[in-house]
Design a protein around this motif. Sequence first.
Motif, PDB file in Angstrom:
ATOM      1  N   LEU A   6       9.992  10.092  -0.333  1.00  0.00           N
ATOM      2  CA  LEU A   6       9.923   8.630  -0.379  1.00  0.00           C
ATOM      3  C   LEU A   6      10.672   8.183  -1.623  1.00  0.00           C
ATOM      4  O   LEU A   6      10.321   8.554  -2.740  1.00  0.00           O
ATOM      5  CB  LEU A   6       8.472   8.157  -0.440  1.00  0.00           C
ATOM      6  CG  LEU A   6       8.267   6.645  -0.631  1.00  0.00           C
ATOM      7  CD1 LEU A   6       8.791   5.886   0.582  1.00  0.00           C
ATOM      8  CD2 LEU A   6       6.794   6.325  -0.869  1.00  0.00           C
ATOM      9  N   VAL A  61      11.799   5.468  -4.328  1.00  0.00           N
ATOM     10  CA  VAL A  61      11.340   4.222  -4.947  1.00  0.00           C
ATOM     11  C   VAL A  61      12.040   4.066  -6.291  1.00  0.00           C
ATOM     12  O   VAL A  61      12.712   4.983  -6.760  1.00  0.00           O
ATOM     13  CB  VAL A  61       9.807   4.226  -5.149  1.00  0.00           C
ATOM     14  CG1 VAL A  61       9.072   4.162  -3.833  1.00  0.00           C
ATOM     15  CG2 VAL A  61       9.378   5.465  -5.932  1.00  0.00           C
ATOM     16  N   ASN A  76       5.925   0.176  -7.124  1.00  0.00           N
ATOM     17  CA  ASN A  76       5.159  -0.438  -6.042  1.00  0.00           C
ATOM     18  C   ASN A  76       5.506   0.272  -4.741  1.00  0.00           C
ATOM     19  O   ASN A  76       6.680   0.344  -4.363  1.00  0.00           O
ATOM     20  CB  ASN A  76       5.467  -1.934  -5.920  1.00  0.00           C
ATOM     21  CG  ASN A  76       4.900  -2.732  -7.074  1.00  0.00           C
ATOM     22  OD1 ASN A  76       3.819  -2.438  -7.572  1.00  0.00           O
ATOM     23  ND2 ASN A  76       5.613  -3.756  -7.514  1.00  0.00           N
ATOM     24  N   VAL A  77       4.504   0.809  -4.066  1.00  0.00           N
ATOM     25  CA  VAL A  77       4.702   1.514  -2.804  1.00  0.00           C
ATOM     26  C   VAL A  77       4.262   0.615  -1.659  1.00  0.00           C
ATOM     27  O   VAL A  77       3.192   0.001  -1.712  1.00  0.00           O
ATOM     28  CB  VAL A  77       3.907   2.834  -2.778  1.00  0.00           C
ATOM     29  CG1 VAL A  77       4.083   3.538  -1.436  1.00  0.00           C
ATOM     30  CG2 VAL A  77       4.359   3.740  -3.914  1.00  0.00           C
ATOM     31  N   SER A  78       5.081   0.535  -0.635  1.00  0.00           N
ATOM     32  CA  SER A  78       4.759  -0.300   0.524  1.00  0.00           C
ATOM     33  C   SER A  78       3.459   0.147   1.186  1.00  0.00           C
ATOM     34  O   SER A  78       3.125   1.340   1.204  1.00  0.00           O
ATOM     35  CB  SER A  78       5.899  -0.232   1.545  1.00  0.00           C
ATOM     36  OG  SER A  78       5.516  -0.806   2.779  1.00  0.00           O
ATOM     37  N   SER A  84       3.750   2.992   3.604  1.00  0.00           N
ATOM     38  CA  SER A  84       4.028   4.348   3.138  1.00  0.00           C
ATOM     39  C   SER A  84       2.914   4.919   2.271  1.00  0.00           C
ATOM     40  O   SER A  84       2.847   6.128   2.063  1.00  0.00           O
ATOM     41  CB  SER A  84       5.341   4.382   2.346  1.00  0.00           C
ATOM     42  OG  SER A  84       6.426   3.918   3.117  1.00  0.00           O
ATOM     43  N   ILE A  85       2.035   4.058   1.745  1.00  0.00           N
ATOM     44  CA  ILE A  85       1.054   4.513   0.762  1.00  0.00           C
ATOM     45  C   ILE A  85       0.105   5.558   1.334  1.00  0.00           C
ATOM     46  O   ILE A  85      -0.442   6.387   0.588  1.00  0.00           O
ATOM     47  CB  ILE A  85       0.247   3.308   0.206  1.00  0.00           C
ATOM     48  CG1 ILE A  85      -0.506   3.719  -1.068  1.00  0.00           C
ATOM     49  CG2 ILE A  85      -0.689   2.748   1.263  1.00  0.00           C
ATOM     50  CD1 ILE A  85       0.373   4.115  -2.199  1.00  0.00           C
ATOM     51  N   VAL A  87       1.121   8.951   0.272  1.00  0.00           N
ATOM     52  CA  VAL A  87       1.223   9.217  -1.167  1.00  0.00           C
ATOM     53  C   VAL A  87      -0.140   9.652  -1.700  1.00  0.00           C
ATOM     54  O   VAL A  87      -1.163   9.064  -1.359  1.00  0.00           O
ATOM     55  CB  VAL A  87       1.717   7.963  -1.923  1.00  0.00           C
ATOM     56  CG1 VAL A  87       1.788   8.237  -3.424  1.00  0.00           C
ATOM     57  CG2 VAL A  87       3.086   7.543  -1.392  1.00  0.00           C
ATOM     58  N   ILE A 123      -3.019   5.754  -8.453  1.00  0.00           N
ATOM     59  CA  ILE A 123      -2.756   4.836  -7.336  1.00  0.00           C
ATOM     60  C   ILE A 123      -3.789   3.723  -7.410  1.00  0.00           C
ATOM     61  O   ILE A 123      -4.992   3.992  -7.421  1.00  0.00           O
ATOM     62  CB  ILE A 123      -2.835   5.547  -5.978  1.00  0.00           C
ATOM     63  CG1 ILE A 123      -1.824   6.703  -5.917  1.00  0.00           C
ATOM     64  CG2 ILE A 123      -2.587   4.568  -4.833  1.00  0.00           C
ATOM     65  CD1 ILE A 123      -1.961   7.560  -4.669  1.00  0.00           C
ATOM     66  N   VAL A 166       2.064  -4.420  -1.333  1.00  0.00           N
ATOM     67  CA  VAL A 166       2.469  -3.214  -2.048  1.00  0.00           C
ATOM     68  C   VAL A 166       1.318  -2.741  -2.929  1.00  0.00           C
ATOM     69  O   VAL A 166       0.464  -3.532  -3.324  1.00  0.00           O
ATOM     70  CB  VAL A 166       3.732  -3.455  -2.902  1.00  0.00           C
ATOM     71  CG1 VAL A 166       4.942  -3.727  -2.025  1.00  0.00           C
ATOM     72  CG2 VAL A 166       3.521  -4.602  -3.881  1.00  0.00           C
ATOM     73  N   THR A 204       1.579   1.984  -8.263  1.00  0.00           N
ATOM     74  CA  THR A 204       1.410   3.429  -8.393  1.00  0.00           C
ATOM     75  C   THR A 204       2.076   3.899  -9.688  1.00  0.00           C
ATOM     76  O   THR A 204       3.123   3.386 -10.068  1.00  0.00           O
ATOM     77  CB  THR A 204       2.034   4.154  -7.182  1.00  0.00           C
ATOM     78  OG1 THR A 204       1.416   3.659  -5.973  1.00  0.00           O
ATOM     79  CG2 THR A 204       1.834   5.646  -7.255  1.00  0.00           C
TER      80      THR A 204
END
Length: 460
Positions: free
Chosen positions: A99, A101, A301-303, A306-307, A310, A335, A350, A353
Amino acid sequence: MWKGRKGGLDQAGAENQEAEPMSEETFDLELQSLMTEETGGKKKKKKTGKTWTRKRKIVTGAGALGVVFLLLRIFSGGGAKPVTVSTIPLSKGEVVEMLSVSGPVQGTDSVEVVSNLHAEILELTVKEGDKVEKGQLLAALDDKDAKKEVDIAQNGYDLAVSTYKDKQLEAENGYAKAKQDYGMAKAAYDRSLLLFQGGDISQVELDQASAAVDDAQRQLSSYPLTDGKPSANESYGLQIEKAAFELEQKKEDLDGTKITSPIDGTVVRVNCKVGRFADKTDDDKPMFIISNLDVLEMKINVSEYSIGKVAIGQPVEISADILNGETVKGEVTAISPTGEEKGGGSTERVIPTTIRVMDQNTRLIAGITAKAKIELQRAKQVWVAPLSAVLQQPDGTMAVAAVEDGKVRMIPVKTGVESDIEAELIPQEEGALTEGLQIIDTPSSMITDGMAVTAAPPVQ
């Protein structure tokens, strides 16, 4: 046999004769004829800006020649030549899903040093880039006013304590007298009661003695007791507490004229100057920003989409322009339990993280933007093929097209871990995939099970 455009299809020849090799000149004429456009009953040749090689002519004319082969099949009743397909040998390998970012690099611990004292800055002892220890002096302020405020507060506290002591002494003396008066009144009542019972005094005299006891009792009860001992009124104790609080505040203000670092770290920003007031910094920014740059981290920031993949502890590969093509290792360390708006009018959420930079002594510095690739999944020693080799069939299932003995065999599969270009293949039937199996690397939707094909290695 195809004779060219003059006579159309020679059906008899198509049925009874083998195809003869074409000369270069004949090939060019046929290709030009195929690419002729019908315009008002007249034929025009397409113009080209440069001379084509034979290889390019074959590639470009492949689609048109396919029409010819189809006509041959229709008119001759014979089978068309097998379609040539590009294949690759199947093998086992490793697939990593990543992923990508990006976010700012910063220290793991960062504090803003501010002052609410309207006091002149007399000295700055550090500059940007200096390393400091916890408690180290950063700046000295004019402390004259602060010292006066401490003196005033001290006087107020001393006065409150003195007043309390006076009131405490009054309470003790008053309680002692009230206790004595009560004892005397009680003794007088007891004597009056005996006299009344002997008929020596009247009821009125007895009632007067009883009233004197009640008055003495009320006076005694007016003194508050703490652990059985008389004490001054509670308000005097509260005055001491208030004065003590104010004195403490003034002492803190005096201590605040010595601005010190709250952590070990590096001075990354200085927003004040000698001669200015501590509470009037440039653009109302903090006087100093101190960061621990020994260990860096990234805030990303993770969508929300997709989180779910993670997790804390996942390895990360970090890159940045300042690294000149090199990468450093990182790890997901935190997280957020809640999401927030992405912004820009998007309804997507988002999740903040944190990625810790694990490599030490790198060229990364705080304040820059870096790219990070989070390793979501890794599959080792699995069947691997390009994503382009996986074909979705009409029923929605997935398959790869293997070429065996000149024919296509569709092998149902599922995909596991996927990278940007490759996928893990999981056969629906055990043993269906084998080492070295030739599969079509980019199968067309026209490819069907059992179709005759000619396998050719991919074009390099």
